[in-house]
Design an enzyme around this catalytic site. Structure first.
Site, mmCIF file in Angstrom:
data_model
loop_
_atom_site.group_PDB
_atom_site.id
_atom_site.type_symbol
_atom_site.label_atom_id
_atom_site.label_comp_id
_atom_site.label_asym_id
_atom_site.label_seq_id
_atom_site.Cartn_x
_atom_site.Cartn_y
_atom_site.Cartn_z
ATOM 1 N N GLY A 176 -20.529 6.596 4.086
ATOM 2 C CA GLY A 176 -19.729 6.966 3.118
ATOM 3 C C GLY A 176 -20.496 6.433 1.723
ATOM 4 O O GLY A 176 -20.743 5.182 1.421
ATOM 5 N N LYS A 217 0.764 -1.213 0.000
ATOM 6 C CA LYS A 217 0.076 -0.051 0.059
ATOM 7 C C LYS A 217 0.871 1.217 -0.113
ATOM 8 O O LYS A 217 1.976 1.197 0.482
ATOM 9 C CB LYS A 217 -0.961 -0.026 1.164
HETATM 10 P P1 NAD Z 1 -14.395 7.482 -1.764
HETATM 11 O O1 NAD Z 1 -13.203 8.578 -1.338
HETATM 12 O O2 NAD Z 1 -14.916 7.368 -3.088
HETATM 13 O O3 NAD Z 1 -15.509 7.714 -0.706
HETATM 14 C C1 NAD Z 1 -15.308 7.757 0.621
HETATM 15 C C2 NAD Z 1 -16.755 8.098 1.032
HETATM 16 O O4 NAD Z 1 -16.490 8.307 2.595
HETATM 17 C C3 NAD Z 1 -16.832 10.005 0.914
HETATM 18 O O5 NAD Z 1 -18.370 9.661 0.897
HETATM 19 C C4 NAD Z 1 -16.536 10.546 2.181
HETATM 20 O O6 NAD Z 1 -17.302 11.690 2.176
HETATM 21 C C5 NAD Z 1 -16.944 9.500 3.166
HETATM 22 N N1 NAD Z 1 -16.137 9.764 4.457
HETATM 23 C C6 NAD Z 1 -14.852 9.961 4.574
HETATM 24 N N2 NAD Z 1 -14.493 10.168 5.793
HETATM 25 C C7 NAD Z 1 -15.716 9.829 6.744
HETATM 26 C C8 NAD Z 1 -16.186 9.874 8.012
HETATM 27 N N3 NAD Z 1 -14.960 10.229 9.077
HETATM 28 N N4 NAD Z 1 -17.315 9.409 8.085
HETATM 29 C C9 NAD Z 1 -18.272 9.314 7.260
HETATM 30 N N5 NAD Z 1 -18.028 9.340 6.043
HETATM 31 C C10 NAD Z 1 -16.756 9.701 5.412
HETATM 32 O O7 NAD Z 1 -13.563 6.221 -1.343
HETATM 33 P P2 NAD Z 1 -13.803 4.747 -1.854
HETATM 34 O O8 NAD Z 1 -13.160 4.356 -3.203
HETATM 35 O O9 NAD Z 1 -15.233 4.601 -1.716
HETATM 36 O O10 NAD Z 1 -13.300 3.948 -0.495
HETATM 37 C C11 NAD Z 1 -14.047 3.775 0.462
HETATM 38 C C12 NAD Z 1 -13.213 2.949 1.547
HETATM 39 O O11 NAD Z 1 -13.156 1.513 0.848
HETATM 40 C C13 NAD Z 1 -11.876 3.003 1.784
HETATM 41 O O12 NAD Z 1 -11.383 2.539 2.778
HETATM 42 C C14 NAD Z 1 -10.904 2.484 0.714
HETATM 43 O O13 NAD Z 1 -9.622 1.877 1.131
HETATM 44 C C15 NAD Z 1 -11.870 1.107 0.721
HETATM 45 N N6 NAD Z 1 -11.851 0.333 -0.649
HETATM 46 C C16 NAD Z 1 -11.949 0.812 -1.860
HETATM 47 C C17 NAD Z 1 -12.016 0.017 -2.815
HETATM 48 C C18 NAD Z 1 -12.280 0.482 -4.099
HETATM 49 O O14 NAD Z 1 -12.487 -0.062 -5.167
HETATM 50 N N7 NAD Z 1 -12.578 1.780 -4.239
HETATM 51 C C19 NAD Z 1 -11.582 -1.337 -2.836
HETATM 52 C C20 NAD Z 1 -11.346 -1.822 -1.421
HETATM 53 C C21 NAD Z 1 -11.420 -0.981 -0.390
#
Ligand code: NAD
Length: 368
Positions: A177, A79
């Site tokens: 989120g 990462k």
């Molecule tokens: P993103 O940035 O598109 O969305 C994150 C969301 O969470 C946003 O709506 C943001 O405003 C909200 N957020 C951030 N901090 C917050 C808080 N303290 N309380 C409430 N809401 C909050 O990110 P994503 O790609 O959707 O990823 C979200 C999570 O999933 C991360 O932990 C990421 O590592 C994990 N993840 C993502 C993927 C992927 O394919 N994108 C794959 C595996 C894991």
């Protein structure tokens, strides 16, 4: 990462390399953790966040090691994080500087993560010819646009619903989120007849007692309307999302959202970890003792990395969705059956499943 921190976490699996980067010209500050390479070249996201720590990057790298092993991918875990605001006006410059600084770290292929997307991966690819999650025009399978992780979360829900007897039709879902993962999970689950009772972003949340209008929320998201300004339901404070009663709760935001101190707030039957490490192991144990089921991140949110690995093989979008469905179905079934039989917390069972596979791969290595 302080030395004491490495001492605390280093174990038989890794981390193999921990690299702190400071590039004076661009002022880039970044951290890369290559955790374990036994299964092959490491694949793991590169995030941009101003508050990310070395400890967090290590824990996320370890989650990738375990996730890639569970998904039977020929990839180790890593990462990286660029320490900056995701809306930094110099973002492209920072990403390009980051790419150059990892040019010789050929055992690591970066992918998109929080604060980065297909365009960022295209910049990295342009600099060093190595990145995954590229735009379609560069032969990529844009995993966030395709919503592969949210799709995979819904597959875990299908299996859990069957094994645990929680019908998805009418199920009350709460998602913390509403980004790439949360919004795609919402779309896939409401397509199955579930109701999204509440969701939130970093600034606030929205709730509707009969279920939110998800297509309207998705349209607002496309226009960039924050959830806190959404008109589809009643506004609620961001953190009150944890208190709302549900059948399925999906954390899809940040690490360590649920801890021993606040796990008692959750009033749900099943948790699907959309985010990485959103629930501490201590809290997960307490939730298990309260009879709440959980499918850990390393199984439930593996859709994105399975899509990335499919891209590296130059296979198609349809192949990616097939592989996600098969892998997450098999892993969720095995997990839930083992949790029932062994009566251990799901995190422990999933960790055991992954470690069995990595330990076997490590027997083929002469050098670490
Ligand atoms: P993103 O940035 O598109 O969305 C994150 C969301 O969470 C946003 O709506 C943001 O405003 C909200 N957020 C951030 N901090 C917050 C808080 N303290 N309380 C409430 N809401 C909050 O990110 P994503 O790609 O959707 O990823 C979200 C999570 O999933 C991360 O932990 C990421 O590592 C994990 N993840 C993502 C993927 C992927 O394919 N994108 C794959 C595996 C894991």
């Amino acid at each position: 990462m302080s030395r004491s921190y490495i001492d605390h976490f280093a174990d038989d699996f890794g981390p193999e390399k921990v690299i702190h980067i400071y590039e004076p010209k661009s002022k880039l500050k970044a951290i890369v953790v290559i955790d374990n390479l036994s299964l092959g070249v490491a694949v793991g996201g590169c995030r941009i966040a101003s508050d990310v720590t070395g400890e967090e990057v290590f824990r996320l790298a370890r989650a990738m090691t375990l996730k890639n092993a569970l998904a039977n991918l020929p990839h180790g875990g890593a990462k990286s994080a660029i320490i900056a605001r995701p809306d930094d006006p110099e973002k492209e410059k920072l990403i390009r500087a980051f790419a150059v600084s990892i040019k010789h770290l050929t055992e690591y292929i970066p992918g998109p993560d929080m604060g980065t997307d297909e365009t960022c991966m295209a910049y990295i690819y342009d600099e060093i010819g190595r990145a995954v999650g590229l735009p379609k025009v560069l032969g990529g399978l844009p995993l966030d646009q395709l919503g592969t992780t949210g799709f995979g979360v819904a597959i875990a829900a299908d299996v859990a619903s069957e094994i645990l007897g929680i019908p998805l039709k009418g199920a009350r879902v709460v998602i913390q989120g509403f980004g790439n993962v949360g919004s795609a999970a919402a779309r896939n689950l409401t397509d199955r007849g579930a109701r999204l009772m509440a969701t939130c972003d970093i600034n606030g949340g929205v709730y509707h007692p009969n279920g939110l209008d998800v297509p309207a929320l998705l349209r607002e998201r496309e226009k960039g309307v924050p959830i806190s300004e959404s008109r589809v339901g009643q506004s609620i404070p961001r953190d009150s999302i944890l208190d709302i009663e549900s059948d399925i709760f999906i954390p899809a935001a940040r690490p360590d959202i649920v801890t021993e101190a606040n796990q008692h707030l959750l009033n749900t039957r099943l948790i699907l970890e959309g985010a990485n490490i959103p629930i501490t192991h201590g809290a997960a144990k307490m939730l298990h003792n309260r009879g709440i089921w959980l499918v850990p991140d390393i199984i439930a949110n593996s859709g994105g990395v399975i899509c990335a690995a499919t891209e590296l093989l130059s296979l198609t979008e349809a192949n990616a969705f097939d592989r996600i469905q098969t892998t997450i179905t098999e892993n969720t079934e095995e997990l839930l059956e083992r949790v029932k039989e062994e009566n251990l917390p799901p995190h422990e069972v999933a960790l055991g499943m992954a470690k069995e596979r990595i330990s076997q791969a490590m027997t083929y290595r002469a050098h670490m």
